[in-house]
Design an enzyme around this catalytic site. Structure first.
Site, PDB file in Angstrom:
ATOM      1  N   ASN A   9       6.552   0.019  -2.525  1.00  0.00           N
ATOM      2  CA  ASN A   9       7.770  -0.685  -2.931  1.00  0.00           C
ATOM      3  C   ASN A   9       7.395  -1.591  -4.108  1.00  0.00           C
ATOM      4  OD1 ASN A   9      10.055  -2.205  -3.209  1.00  0.00           O
ATOM      5  ND2 ASN A   9       9.965  -3.168  -1.184  1.00  0.00           N
ATOM      6  N   TRP A  10       7.795  -1.172  -5.303  1.00  0.00           N
ATOM      7  CA  TRP A  10       7.379  -1.912  -6.503  1.00  0.00           C
ATOM      8  C   TRP A  10       8.204  -3.184  -6.703  1.00  0.00           C
ATOM      9  CZ3 TRP A  10       6.651   2.494 -10.757  1.00  0.00           C
ATOM     10  CH2 TRP A  10       5.679   3.387 -10.296  1.00  0.00           C
ATOM     11  N   LYS A  11       9.272  -3.333  -5.951  1.00  0.00           N
ATOM     12  CA  LYS A  11      10.160  -4.501  -6.064  1.00  0.00           C
ATOM     13  C   LYS A  11      10.568  -4.702  -7.534  1.00  0.00           C
ATOM     14  CE  LYS A  11       8.063  -6.236  -1.866  1.00  0.00           C
ATOM     15  NZ  LYS A  11       7.629  -7.356  -1.047  1.00  0.00           N
ATOM     16  N   HIS A  92      15.506  -4.397   3.867  1.00  0.00           N
ATOM     17  CA  HIS A  92      14.289  -5.168   3.562  1.00  0.00           C
ATOM     18  C   HIS A  92      14.575  -6.660   3.763  1.00  0.00           C
ATOM     19  CE1 HIS A  92      10.848  -6.844   1.473  1.00  0.00           C
ATOM     20  NE2 HIS A  92      10.287  -5.653   1.579  1.00  0.00           N
ATOM     21  N   GLU A  94      13.683  -9.171   2.174  1.00  0.00           N
ATOM     22  CA  GLU A  94      14.060  -9.916   0.964  1.00  0.00           C
ATOM     23  C   GLU A  94      15.556  -9.772   0.697  1.00  0.00           C
ATOM     24  OE1 GLU A  94      11.124  -8.204  -1.652  1.00  0.00           O
ATOM     25  OE2 GLU A  94       9.559  -9.273  -0.553  1.00  0.00           O
ATOM     26  N   GLU A 164       8.000  -4.760   9.150  1.00  0.00           N
ATOM     27  CA  GLU A 164       7.417  -5.677   8.174  1.00  0.00           C
ATOM     28  C   GLU A 164       7.627  -7.116   8.640  1.00  0.00           C
ATOM     29  OE1 GLU A 164       7.199  -3.627   4.045  1.00  0.00           O
ATOM     30  OE2 GLU A 164       9.102  -4.665   4.191  1.00  0.00           O
ATOM     31  N   GLY A 170       3.708 -10.470   1.218  1.00  0.00           N
ATOM     32  CA  GLY A 170       3.322 -11.179  -0.002  1.00  0.00           C
ATOM     33  C   GLY A 170       2.524 -12.441   0.254  1.00  0.00           C
ATOM     34  N   SER A 209       1.238  -7.281   3.400  1.00  0.00           N
ATOM     35  CA  SER A 209      -0.148  -7.493   2.955  1.00  0.00           C
ATOM     36  C   SER A 209      -1.095  -6.376   3.388  1.00  0.00           C
ATOM     37  CB  SER A 209      -0.656  -8.866   3.426  1.00  0.00           C
ATOM     38  OG  SER A 209       0.149  -9.892   2.886  1.00  0.00           O
ATOM     39  N   GLY A 230       3.602  -3.345  -0.779  1.00  0.00           N
ATOM     40  CA  GLY A 230       4.176  -4.099  -1.891  1.00  0.00           C
ATOM     41  C   GLY A 230       3.141  -4.307  -2.981  1.00  0.00           C
ATOM     42  N   GLY A 231       2.509  -5.479  -2.995  1.00  0.00           N
ATOM     43  CA  GLY A 231       1.569  -5.857  -4.061  1.00  0.00           C
ATOM     44  C   GLY A 231       0.507  -4.805  -4.353  1.00  0.00           C
TER      45      GLY A 231
HETATM   46  P1  13P Z   1       3.277  -6.894   0.379  1.00  0.00           P
HETATM   47  O1  13P Z   1       2.458  -5.638   0.602  1.00  0.00           O
HETATM   48  O2  13P Z   1       3.175  -7.413  -1.041  1.00  0.00           O
HETATM   49  O3  13P Z   1       3.019  -7.928   1.407  1.00  0.00           O
HETATM   50  O4  13P Z   1       4.827  -6.456   0.535  1.00  0.00           O
HETATM   51  C1  13P Z   1       5.207  -5.700   1.610  1.00  0.00           C
HETATM   52  C2  13P Z   1       6.609  -5.277   1.414  1.00  0.00           C
HETATM   53  O5  13P Z   1       7.505  -6.101   1.411  1.00  0.00           O
HETATM   54  C3  13P Z   1       6.880  -3.845   1.211  1.00  0.00           C
HETATM   55  O6  13P Z   1       8.233  -3.574   1.307  1.00  0.00           O
END
Ligand code: 13P
Length: 247
Positions: A9-11, A92, A94, A164, A170, A209, A230-231
């Site tokens: 997920n590149w956000k 998600h 977020e 998640e 993050g 993470s 994510g990251g």
């Molecule tokens: P991180 O891997 O950066 O913690 O993010 C996870 C995420 O929200 C994937 O959707």
């Protein structure tokens, strides 16, 4: 047998040049045959990338909960389907937190995606406060049931779940393998109650993470079928290392 999946997920990261370079590198990578690799770039890039899906499958990071209409700035499930997208992330944390998305909206999104032959990647997860008050599994199961309780077992099989924990996203703090496996097992038990034997076919991904240093241990757990990253999905080497972390 349920699928092993690693999804990135590149956000809202990577400019067009960076995103294209990462997409092209991943798309030429020889990933393990038995692992489904999905990336979810910003929606602006989807149409361009979708013409070139080689080893990768594409997901949207979002979809609107209405079929169509006067909703400025939004994208419908039909539009995603028209560019051959097979997956879409919904629910998600977020989006729940920043855009006040409700379980009812997430359910509508899920229905529209299924109607347009797109598999929803349905996210669920508790906040730190909810975990500390002992309500984590109640919250997580409610998020899942509100979005899916009306589905037949056959429809449910087209859904991918992603656990998640909000406190792990993050933050660099990963759930321990015990915490992650415990919640995944709770979800699997719930699924068995709802859809019987079909529950063994549903992939449940872990997100929060997840990185090359902990993916192997997480993916070795009985009920963890891969990750939503994510990251660590923003760099080819770490994403590829995670995709190679199944034993
Ligand atoms: P991180 O891997 O950066 O913690 O993010 C996870 C995420 O929200 C994937 O959707």
């Amino acid at each position: 047998m349920r699928k092993k999946i690693v999804a990135g997920n590149w956000k809202m990261n990577l400019n067009l040049q960076e995103a294209t370079a990462l997409y092209n590198e991943l798309n030429q990578t020889n990933f393990p045959n038995d692992v489904k690799i999905i990336v979810a770039p910003p929606s602006l890039y989807l149409s361009q990338f979708s013409r070139n899906q080689n080893y990768l499958s594409l997901a949207s990071q979002n979809v609107n909960d209405n079929e169509k209409g006067a909703i400025t700035g939004e994208i419908s499930a039909e539009m995603l389907s028209a560019i051959n997208l097979n997956y879409c992330i919904i629910g998600h944390s977020e989006r729940r937190a920043l855009f006040n998305e409700t379980d009812a909206q997430i359910k509508s999104k899920l229905d529209l995606l299924l109607k347009n032959n797109i598999s929803p990647i349905l996210c669920c997860g508790e906040t730190l406060k909810e975990r500390e008050s002992g309500n984590a599994s109640t919250i997580v199961l409610k998020q899942i049931s509100e979005a899916t309780k009306h589905l037949s077992p056959e429809e449910f099989q087209r859904v991918i779940l992603a656990y998640e924990p909000v406190w792990a996203i993050g933050t660099g703090v990963t759930a321990t393998t015990e915490q992650a496996q415990e919640m995944h097992a709770t979800i699997r038990t719930y699924l068995t109650k709802i859809i019987g034997d079909n529950s063994t076919e549903i992939s449940i991904l872990y997100g929060g993470s997840c990185k090359p240093t902990n993916a192997k241990e997480l993916f070795a757990c009985k009920d963890i079928d891969g990750g939503l990253i994510g990251g660590a999905a923003l760099k080819a080497d770490s994403f590829i290392a995670i995709a190679n972390s199944f034993s």
